[in-house]
Write an enzyme that holds these catalytic residues in place. Structure first.
Site, PDB file in Angstrom:
ATOM      1  N   LYS A  53       0.847  -1.203   0.000  1.00 25.60           N
ATOM      2  CA  LYS A  53       0.000   0.000   0.000  1.00 25.60           C
ATOM      3  C   LYS A  53       0.881   1.252   0.000  1.00 25.60           C
ATOM      4  O   LYS A  53       0.598   2.217  -0.708  1.00 25.60           O
ATOM      5  CB  LYS A  53      -0.941  -0.027   1.217  1.00 25.60           C
ATOM      6  CG  LYS A  53      -2.031  -1.073   1.069  1.00 25.60           C
ATOM      7  CD  LYS A  53      -2.828  -1.318   2.338  1.00 25.60           C
ATOM      8  CE  LYS A  53      -3.773  -2.509   2.117  1.00 25.60           C
ATOM      9  NZ  LYS A  53      -4.516  -2.897   3.331  1.00 25.60           N
ATOM     10  N   GLN A  97      -4.616  -1.423   9.489  1.00 26.09           N
ATOM     11  CA  GLN A  97      -4.459  -2.743   8.881  1.00 26.09           C
ATOM     12  C   GLN A  97      -5.070  -3.818   9.791  1.00 26.09           C
ATOM     13  O   GLN A  97      -4.710  -3.912  10.965  1.00 26.09           O
ATOM     14  CB  GLN A  97      -2.970  -3.028   8.620  1.00 26.09           C
ATOM     15  CG  GLN A  97      -2.703  -4.330   7.895  1.00 26.09           C
ATOM     16  CD  GLN A  97      -3.291  -4.348   6.466  1.00 26.09           C
ATOM     17  OE1 GLN A  97      -3.221  -3.370   5.736  1.00 26.09           O
ATOM     18  NE2 GLN A  97      -3.885  -5.473   6.087  1.00 26.09           N
ATOM     19  N   ASP A 120     -10.936   2.521   3.833  1.00 29.53           N
ATOM     20  CA  ASP A 120     -11.242   1.095   3.701  1.00 29.53           C
ATOM     21  C   ASP A 120     -12.744   0.864   3.563  1.00 29.53           C
ATOM     22  O   ASP A 120     -13.168  -0.232   3.184  1.00 29.53           O
ATOM     23  CB  ASP A 120     -10.734   0.323   4.931  1.00 29.53           C
ATOM     24  CG  ASP A 120      -9.427  -0.403   4.658  1.00 29.53           C
ATOM     25  OD1 ASP A 120      -9.130  -0.663   3.476  1.00 29.53           O
ATOM     26  OD2 ASP A 120      -8.713  -0.710   5.628  1.00 29.53           O
TER      27      ASP A 120
END
Ligand code: NAD
Length: 283
Positions: A53, A97, A120
């Site tokens: 990422k 994460q 997200d």
């Protein structure tokens, strides 16, 4: 023989387009967008995802700020960090994460992220936006990527029977909603579904997000189906593989995604797209 959907190439084309849009943003707004990435603990798979990422940010022109925390930090420390980033005007997107180490209350952390920075798309507000078809929300990256991969085949989803295997909040449920938005007729299967094969065999489009290698065998797939394999597993030799028996299903499918090189790269491209959307909302 089915065609392989090259997720890497499609993602790379998306990133090229996004790069131009990020450059335009930087010129007009006077700064690059910024994504904060938080990782807690040492999970090796998570470390690879975070690295990918951050690399994507560098490639498209997004400033990334990585917070790598030891798993000994307190829940309250993580909560304070999220609150600080929420209030930082220079931060456009925040990503925590997952999975967090078991000692943490991940739900509470996700709830704390400002929905406008929740790149997200995991927060209740953003999942609600998806349910209500409110395009202003930030939608989950993996389902967004899956839809783009299906559309890349030139298929019109209207009236097609899409079968989703898996009902997680991160993949199964949101992708089912997106398939509905595209006018597919959607069936969701899960761990308690009886006779899974009787459903998968009916699928014009089969999306599998379970996390079990070779769960989907050739006899479970309809001739000419589009097969999207979301799973990430290791085979007997330690090599990455999906949930679908790729070699056996390839001749039967019209299109199929490989693992690796299918859904994974598109997830990251969609994360960049969400970061642009969040940044545009933060000027
Ligand atoms: P999850 O563990 O949250 O959900 C798994 C789902 O599979 C559950 O809803 C469960 O009901 C269902 N299931 C379990 N066993 C089943 C069975 N025998 N038959 C039918 N359904 C069954 O997982 P998730 O977060 O949705 O992820 C699924 C997989 O996709 C994992 O391998 C994960 O690593 C991978 N993943 C990949 C990406 C990517 O970018 N490529 C992104 C997210 C997740």
């Amino acid at each position: 023989m089915g065609k392989i959907i090259d997720g890497k190439a499609i993602a790379s084309a998306w990133q090229e387009k996004l790069k131009e849009q990020f450059a335009y943003f930087a010129i007009t707004v006077g700064r690059k967008p910024k994504l904060a990435v938080i990782m807690v603990g040492e999970d090796p798979a998570s470390a690879i995802y975070v690295r990918n990422k951050i690399r994507a940010c560098e490639a498209v022109g997004v400033t990334s700020e990585a917070y790598k925390l030891a798993d000994s930090v307190e829940q309250s420390y993580l909560e304070d960090l999220v609150k600080k980033l929420n209030n930082d005007r220079a931060v456009d997107g925040i990503l925590v994460q997952l999975p967090l180490p078991p000692a943490f209350n991940a739900k509470k952390i996700i709830t704390l992220i400002d929905p406008k920075k929740d790149v997200d798309g995991f927060s209740a507000k953003n999942l609600g936006s998806l349910l209500l078809d409110d395009k202003k929300g930030l939608y989950s990256c993996t389902p967004l990527g899956i839809i783009q991969l299906i559309l890349s085949t030139g298929t019109d989803l209207t009236g097609k029977h899409a079968v989703v295997v898996g009902r997680s909040n991160e993949v199964g449920k949101p992708v089912a909603l997106m398939l509905l938005q595209h006018n597919a007729t959607v069936t969701i299967c899960h761990s308690k579904t009886k006779d899974l094969a009787s459903f998968t065999r009916e699928a014009d489009v089969l999306v599998v997000a379970v996390g079990q290698k070779k769960l989907i065998t050739a006899d479970m797939v309809k001739e000419g189906a589009i097969v999207i394999d979301v799973g990430i597993n290791r085979d007997e030799n330690g090599k990455l593989c999906g949930d679908v028996d790729f070699e056996a299903v390839l001749p039967k499918a019209s299109f199929i995604t490989p693992v690796p090189g299918g859904v994974g790269p598109m997830t990251i491209a969609m994360l960049m797209a969400n970061t642009l959307k969040a940044a545009k909302g933060n000027v």
